[in-house]
Design a protein around this motif. Structure first.
Motif, PDB file in Angstrom:
ATOM      1  N   ALA A 132       0.836  -1.198   0.000  1.00 35.59           N
ATOM      2  CA  ALA A 132       0.000   0.000   0.000  1.00 35.59           C
ATOM      3  C   ALA A 132       0.869   1.244   0.000  1.00 35.59           C
ATOM      4  N   VAL A 133       0.274   2.320  -0.486  1.00 36.02           N
ATOM      5  CA  VAL A 133       0.821   3.655  -0.297  1.00 36.02           C
ATOM      6  C   VAL A 133      -0.080   4.292   0.756  1.00 36.02           C
ATOM      7  N   VAL A 134       0.523   4.741   1.850  1.00 38.77           N
ATOM      8  CA  VAL A 134      -0.233   5.295   2.970  1.00 38.77           C
ATOM      9  C   VAL A 134      -0.057   6.804   2.996  1.00 38.77           C
ATOM     10  N   VAL A 135      -1.173   7.513   3.097  1.00 37.20           N
ATOM     11  CA  VAL A 135      -1.161   8.968   3.122  1.00 37.20           C
ATOM     12  C   VAL A 135      -1.671   9.428   4.483  1.00 37.20           C
ATOM     13  N   ASP A 136      -0.834  10.148   5.231  1.00 36.54           N
ATOM     14  CA  ASP A 136      -1.282  10.762   6.475  1.00 36.54           C
ATOM     15  C   ASP A 136      -2.209  11.921   6.131  1.00 36.54           C
ATOM     16  N   CYS A 137      -3.285  12.081   6.900  1.00 33.58           N
ATOM     17  CA  CYS A 137      -4.250  13.126   6.589  1.00 33.58           C
ATOM     18  C   CYS A 137      -5.066  13.480   7.823  1.00 33.58           C
ATOM     19  N   THR A 138      -5.878  14.499   7.690  1.00 32.20           N
ATOM     20  CA  THR A 138      -6.786  14.902   8.760  1.00 32.20           C
ATOM     21  C   THR A 138      -8.126  14.188   8.620  1.00 32.20           C
ATOM     22  N   ASP A 139      -8.680  14.184   7.413  1.00 31.92           N
ATOM     23  CA  ASP A 139      -9.995  13.580   7.153  1.00 31.92           C
ATOM     24  C   ASP A 139      -9.816  12.448   6.147  1.00 31.92           C
ATOM     25  N   ALA A 140      -9.662  11.239   6.666  1.00 31.00           N
ATOM     26  CA  ALA A 140      -9.369  10.078   5.816  1.00 31.00           C
ATOM     27  C   ALA A 140     -10.476   9.821   4.796  1.00 31.00           C
ATOM     28  N   THR A 162       3.817  19.513   7.673  1.00 33.51           N
ATOM     29  CA  THR A 162       4.721  20.665   7.675  1.00 33.51           C
ATOM     30  C   THR A 162       5.853  20.361   6.718  1.00 33.51           C
ATOM     31  N   GLY A 163       6.148  21.286   5.846  1.00 32.89           N
ATOM     32  CA  GLY A 163       7.235  21.079   4.905  1.00 32.89           C
ATOM     33  C   GLY A 163       6.805  20.347   3.651  1.00 32.89           C
ATOM     34  N   LYS A 164       7.772  20.139   2.794  1.00 36.89           N
ATOM     35  CA  LYS A 164       7.551  19.503   1.495  1.00 36.89           C
ATOM     36  C   LYS A 164       7.362  17.996   1.640  1.00 36.89           C
ATOM     37  N   ASN A 165       6.516  17.446   0.785  1.00 38.66           N
ATOM     38  CA  ASN A 165       6.357  15.989   0.745  1.00 38.66           C
ATOM     39  C   ASN A 165       7.697  15.333   0.459  1.00 38.66           C
ATOM     40  N   ARG A 166       7.952  14.199   1.065  1.00 39.13           N
ATOM     41  CA  ARG A 166       9.151  13.420   0.762  1.00 39.13           C
ATOM     42  C   ARG A 166       8.826  12.357  -0.294  1.00 39.13           C
ATOM     43  N   LEU A 167       7.567  12.147  -0.561  1.00 35.52           N
ATOM     44  CA  LEU A 167       7.091  11.203  -1.561  1.00 35.52           C
ATOM     45  C   LEU A 167       5.847  11.821  -2.174  1.00 35.52           C
ATOM     46  N   HIS A 168       5.690  11.701  -3.488  1.00 31.20           N
ATOM     47  CA  HIS A 168       4.475  12.226  -4.096  1.00 31.20           C
ATOM     48  C   HIS A 168       4.032  11.308  -5.230  1.00 31.20           C
ATOM     49  N   LEU A 169       2.790  11.475  -5.626  1.00 34.80           N
ATOM     50  CA  LEU A 169       2.230  10.704  -6.736  1.00 34.80           C
ATOM     51  C   LEU A 169       2.342  11.518  -8.016  1.00 34.80           C
ATOM     52  N   TRP A 190       5.748  18.921 -16.187  1.00 36.05           N
ATOM     53  CA  TRP A 190       4.699  18.595 -15.233  1.00 36.05           C
ATOM     54  C   TRP A 190       4.134  19.854 -14.595  1.00 36.05           C
ATOM     55  N   ILE A 191       2.929  19.701 -14.046  1.00 36.40           N
ATOM     56  CA  ILE A 191       2.267  20.765 -13.293  1.00 36.40           C
ATOM     57  C   ILE A 191       2.102  20.244 -11.875  1.00 36.40           C
ATOM     58  N   VAL A 192       2.600  21.014 -10.911  1.00 37.10           N
ATOM     59  CA  VAL A 192       2.523  20.610  -9.511  1.00 37.10           C
ATOM     60  C   VAL A 192       1.185  21.075  -8.949  1.00 37.10           C
ATOM     61  N   MET A 193       0.479  20.139  -8.313  1.00 36.56           N
ATOM     62  CA  MET A 193      -0.812  20.440  -7.701  1.00 36.56           C
ATOM     63  C   MET A 193      -0.795  19.970  -6.256  1.00 36.56           C
ATOM     64  N   ALA A 194      -1.836  20.320  -5.513  1.00 33.87           N
ATOM     65  CA  ALA A 194      -2.017  19.840  -4.147  1.00 33.87           C
ATOM     66  C   ALA A 194      -3.431  19.303  -4.013  1.00 33.87           C
ATOM     67  N   ASP A 195      -3.565  18.183  -3.306  1.00 34.55           N
ATOM     68  CA  ASP A 195      -4.891  17.643  -3.035  1.00 34.55           C
ATOM     69  C   ASP A 195      -5.571  18.521  -1.976  1.00 34.55           C
ATOM     70  N   PRO A 196      -6.819  18.237  -1.607  1.00 39.24           N
ATOM     71  CA  PRO A 196      -7.518  19.111  -0.661  1.00 39.24           C
ATOM     72  C   PRO A 196      -6.835  19.284   0.698  1.00 39.24           C
ATOM     73  N   GLU A 197      -5.927  18.399   1.070  1.00 42.60           N
ATOM     74  CA  GLU A 197      -5.208  18.552   2.337  1.00 42.60           C
ATOM     75  C   GLU A 197      -3.794  19.089   2.150  1.00 42.60           C
ATOM     76  N   GLY A 198      -3.453  19.488   0.933  1.00 42.34           N
ATOM     77  CA  GLY A 198      -2.155  20.102   0.688  1.00 42.34           C
ATOM     78  C   GLY A 198      -1.051  19.145   0.286  1.00 42.34           C
ATOM     79  N   ASN A 199      -1.353  17.864   0.121  1.00 48.00           N
ATOM     80  CA  ASN A 199      -0.345  16.911  -0.336  1.00 48.00           C
ATOM     81  C   ASN A 199      -0.053  17.145  -1.807  1.00 48.00           C
ATOM     82  N   GLU A 200       1.217  17.349  -2.118  1.00 49.20           N
ATOM     83  CA  GLU A 200       1.602  17.669  -3.493  1.00 49.20           C
ATOM     84  C   GLU A 200       1.596  16.440  -4.384  1.00 49.20           C
ATOM     85  N   PHE A 201       1.237  16.656  -5.646  1.00 52.95           N
ATOM     86  CA  PHE A 201       1.325  15.626  -6.684  1.00 52.95           C
ATOM     87  C   PHE A 201       1.551  16.325  -8.011  1.00 52.95           C
TER      88      PHE A 201
END
Length: 120
Positions: A7-15, A62-69, A102-113
């Protein structure tokens, strides 16, 4: 022997909300919630390979993602069209650097992809 990616696990506020965003973004339909022995409710996209698991955590990112999709439009789609679709789902554009494909985006919780160009 070697390990296998489960699995790829994403930490978040609202799963649940983040799982719904990514299920819509990736065209998946099977979201399942489950509780661990401590009462924490996780959400996962069962039909994603690898499985995408959304794990609620108490602290904000906090800070930049260390892994992104990286995602790309389906055949026949365009990068710009995909960016518009993902924005309508709740993502935001963070960066469109000249000269980079590429175009850098963020999901609704700010995770970059990144949204890559359509494949030829």
């Amino acid at each position: 022997m070697t390990s296998r990616l489960v699995a790829v696990v994403v930490d978040c506020t609202d799963a649940d909300a983040l799982a719904r965003f990514w299920a819509a973004a990736l065209g998946h339909h099977s979201i399942r919630a489950w509780d661990d022995d401590h009462g924490t409710t996780y959400a996962q996209i069962d039909d994603a390979v690898p499985l995408l698991l959304f794990q609620p955590v108490g602290e904000p990112r906090t800070g930049k993602n260390r892994l992104h999709l990286d995602v790309a439009p389906q055949p026949g789609g365009t990068q710009r069209g995909e960016v518009r679709r993902l924005t309508a789902l709740g993502a935001t554009v963070l960066d469109e650097a000249p000269g980079l494909p590429w175009i850098v985006m963020a999901d609704p919780e700010g995770n970059e992809f990144c949204v890559l160009p359509a494949e030829d």
